[in-house]
Scaffold this motif. Structure first.
Motif, short mmCIF file in Angstrom:
data_model
loop_
_atom_site.label_atom_id
_atom_site.label_comp_id
_atom_site.label_asym_id
_atom_site.label_seq_id
_atom_site.Cartn_x
_atom_site.Cartn_y
_atom_site.Cartn_z
N LEU A 1 17.28 10.64 -5.80
CA LEU A 1 16.19 11.62 -5.44
C LEU A 1 16.32 12.85 -6.40
CD1 LEU A 1 15.25 11.24 -1.75
CD2 LEU A 1 14.29 10.00 -3.61
N ILE A 2 17.51 13.39 -6.69
CA ILE A 2 17.62 14.63 -7.34
C ILE A 2 17.66 14.19 -8.87
CG2 ILE A 2 19.08 16.47 -7.52
CD1 ILE A 2 19.71 16.43 -4.75
N VAL A 3 16.93 14.95 -9.39
CA VAL A 3 16.93 15.02 -11.01
C VAL A 3 17.35 16.09 -11.60
CG1 VAL A 3 15.63 14.67 -13.01
CG2 VAL A 3 15.07 13.49 -10.83
N ALA A 4 18.77 15.73 -12.19
CA ALA A 4 19.35 17.04 -12.62
C ALA A 4 18.55 17.87 -13.65
CB ALA A 4 20.85 16.80 -12.90
N GLY A 5 18.35 19.21 -13.47
CA GLY A 5 17.69 20.31 -14.46
C GLY A 5 16.23 19.92 -14.37
N ASP A 6 15.51 19.11 -13.81
CA ASP A 6 14.27 18.91 -13.44
C ASP A 6 13.81 19.05 -11.98
OD1 ASP A 6 11.46 18.70 -13.79
OD2 ASP A 6 11.68 16.68 -14.75
N ALA A 7 13.59 20.50 -11.50
CA ALA A 7 13.28 20.73 -10.19
C ALA A 7 11.82 19.93 -9.79
CB ALA A 7 13.14 22.05 -9.94
N ALA A 8 10.84 20.00 -10.78
CA ALA A 8 9.53 19.64 -10.32
C ALA A 8 9.57 17.92 -10.16
CB ALA A 8 8.65 19.82 -11.40
N SER A 9 10.39 17.27 -10.96
CA SER A 9 10.41 15.68 -10.57
C SER A 9 11.25 15.51 -9.16
CB SER A 9 11.43 15.22 -11.96
OG SER A 9 10.67 15.23 -13.04
N THR A 10 12.32 16.61 -9.05
CA THR A 10 12.88 16.32 -7.81
C THR A 10 12.12 16.62 -6.61
OG1 THR A 10 15.06 17.09 -8.82
CG2 THR A 10 14.95 17.25 -6.41
N VAL A 11 11.43 17.36 -6.61
CA VAL A 11 10.39 17.80 -5.55
C VAL A 11 9.29 16.56 -5.25
CG1 VAL A 11 8.51 19.27 -4.84
CG2 VAL A 11 10.52 20.23 -5.61
N HIS A 12 8.84 16.05 -6.52
CA HIS A 12 7.95 14.86 -6.48
C HIS A 12 8.77 13.70 -5.93
CE1 HIS A 12 4.59 16.78 -8.24
NE2 HIS A 12 5.30 17.25 -9.31
N LYS A 13 9.82 13.64 -6.19
CA LYS A 13 10.47 12.53 -5.70
C LYS A 13 10.65 12.49 -4.18
CE LYS A 13 12.94 10.25 -9.57
NZ LYS A 13 14.57 9.62 -10.03
N ILE A 14 11.14 13.59 -3.82
CA ILE A 14 11.52 13.88 -2.41
C ILE A 14 10.34 13.58 -1.65
CG2 ILE A 14 12.20 15.66 -0.74
CD1 ILE A 14 14.27 16.51 -2.66
N MET A 15 9.06 14.34 -1.99
CA MET A 15 7.76 14.13 -1.46
C MET A 15 7.28 12.83 -1.28
SD MET A 15 6.07 17.74 -2.33
CE MET A 15 4.67 17.88 -0.92
N ALA A 16 7.55 12.14 -2.37
CA ALA A 16 7.11 10.58 -2.16
C ALA A 16 7.92 9.89 -1.31
CB ALA A 16 7.16 10.19 -3.79
N SER A 17 9.27 10.12 -1.32
CA SER A 17 10.10 9.44 -0.37
C SER A 17 10.87 10.41 0.66
CB SER A 17 11.31 8.88 -1.35
OG SER A 17 10.80 8.09 -2.48
N SER A 18 9.82 10.86 1.23
CA SER A 18 10.42 11.80 2.30
C SER A 18 10.97 11.13 3.58
CB SER A 18 9.18 12.45 2.98
OG SER A 18 8.27 11.81 3.68
N LEU A 19 10.67 9.75 3.94
CA LEU A 19 11.23 9.00 4.87
C LEU A 19 12.74 8.54 4.64
CD1 LEU A 19 10.95 7.90 7.55
CD2 LEU A 19 10.06 5.68 6.57
N LEU A 20 13.00 8.28 3.31
CA LEU A 20 14.33 8.06 2.78
C LEU A 20 15.08 9.36 2.80
CD1 LEU A 20 16.21 6.00 1.39
CD2 LEU A 20 15.40 6.84 -0.66
N PHE A 21 14.55 10.45 2.44
CA PHE A 21 15.32 11.88 2.47
C PHE A 21 15.63 12.27 3.89
CE2 PHE A 21 15.74 16.30 2.03
CZ PHE A 21 16.66 16.38 1.04
N GLY B 1 7.29 23.61 -10.55
CA GLY B 1 8.31 23.46 -9.63
C GLY B 1 9.32 24.29 -10.37
N GLU B 2 9.07 25.07 -11.54
CA GLU B 2 10.13 25.87 -12.06
C GLU B 2 10.84 26.72 -11.45
OE1 GLU B 2 6.59 27.93 -12.80
OE2 GLU B 2 6.98 25.71 -13.29
N CYS B 3 10.20 27.11 -10.31
CA CYS B 3 10.98 28.03 -9.19
C CYS B 3 11.87 27.43 -8.29
CB CYS B 3 9.89 28.80 -8.34
SG CYS B 3 8.96 30.02 -9.45
N LEU B 4 11.76 26.18 -8.16
CA LEU B 4 12.88 25.53 -7.37
C LEU B 4 14.01 25.01 -8.11
CD1 LEU B 4 10.43 23.52 -4.87
CD2 LEU B 4 11.72 25.43 -4.40
N SER B 5 15.08 25.32 -7.76
CA SER B 5 16.28 24.95 -8.51
C SER B 5 16.95 23.79 -7.96
CB SER B 5 17.21 26.12 -8.57
OG SER B 5 18.59 25.46 -8.69
N HIS B 6 17.48 22.59 -8.63
CA HIS B 6 17.87 21.39 -7.97
C HIS B 6 19.33 21.75 -7.36
CE1 HIS B 6 20.30 21.34 -11.65
NE2 HIS B 6 21.00 20.47 -11.09
#
Length: 166
Positions: free
Chosen positions: A39-59, A138-143
């Motif tokens: 779920l965590i994409v290094a260097g891309d906080a927006a993708s990480t946020v999208h992946k976590i929100m899409a797979s919140s049950l897995l997280f 999501g540039e304000c959220l750091s991975h």
């Protein structure tokens, strides 16, 4: 028959401790390798946020697995204390104390993962601070430092690493 049970207790404790240790390893691998690494994409906080929100049950399942892992630490610490007490009571007590402190710190550290679930689950909160998951800003959220809750005297500040303190 009673003598056999008395002589067998270290083996029973060792087997239970070994099963707990195996569970601990498997739960830790699940949380780290199968959940966060996917779920965590290094260097891309927006993708990480999208992946976590899409797979919140897995997280959330990863967080639950981590908490179960830490819950299994407590009986495992007790078993190791009982098994190692005949060797050195003081050292086994010291090891148990250090392991309990370690487990408490790791459980407290899981609050950062819970904070991610709470903050990402509240879209009104995110929109109030200029982050809209749909636009990908999501540039304000750091991975690496997700969301830091910094304690100031009596106040918790939410710090998003983009030079804005709220």
């Amino acid at each position: 028959m009673t003598n056999h049970r008395i002589n067998n207790w270290p083996q029973v404790y060792a087997r239970i401790g070994g099963m707990l240790y195996l569970f601990n390893i498997l739960a830790g691998l699940f949380g780290e390798v199968f959940v966060r690494n996917n779920l965590i994409v290094a260097g891309d906080a927006a993708s990480t946020v999208h992946k976590i929100m899409a797979s919140s049950l897995l997280f959330r399942g990863g967080i639950a697995g981590d908490l179960l892992m830490h819950a299994s630490d407590v009986p495992m610490i007790l078993i190791f204390y009982v098994l190692l007490k005949p060797v050195s009571k003081d050292l086994s007590l010291l090891a148990a104390l250090f392991n309990l402190v370690q487990t408490a710190v790791l459980v407290a550290n899981k609050l950062t993962l819970v904070a991610v679930v709470v903050f990402l689950g509240n879209t009104d909160y995110l929109k109030a601070f200029g982050f809209t998951p749909d636009t990908g800003s999501g540039e304000c959220l750091s991975h690496s430092a997700w969301i830091r809750l910094l304690h100031r005297p009596g106040i918790f500040w939410l710090y998003l690493p983009c030079d804005r303190v709220f």
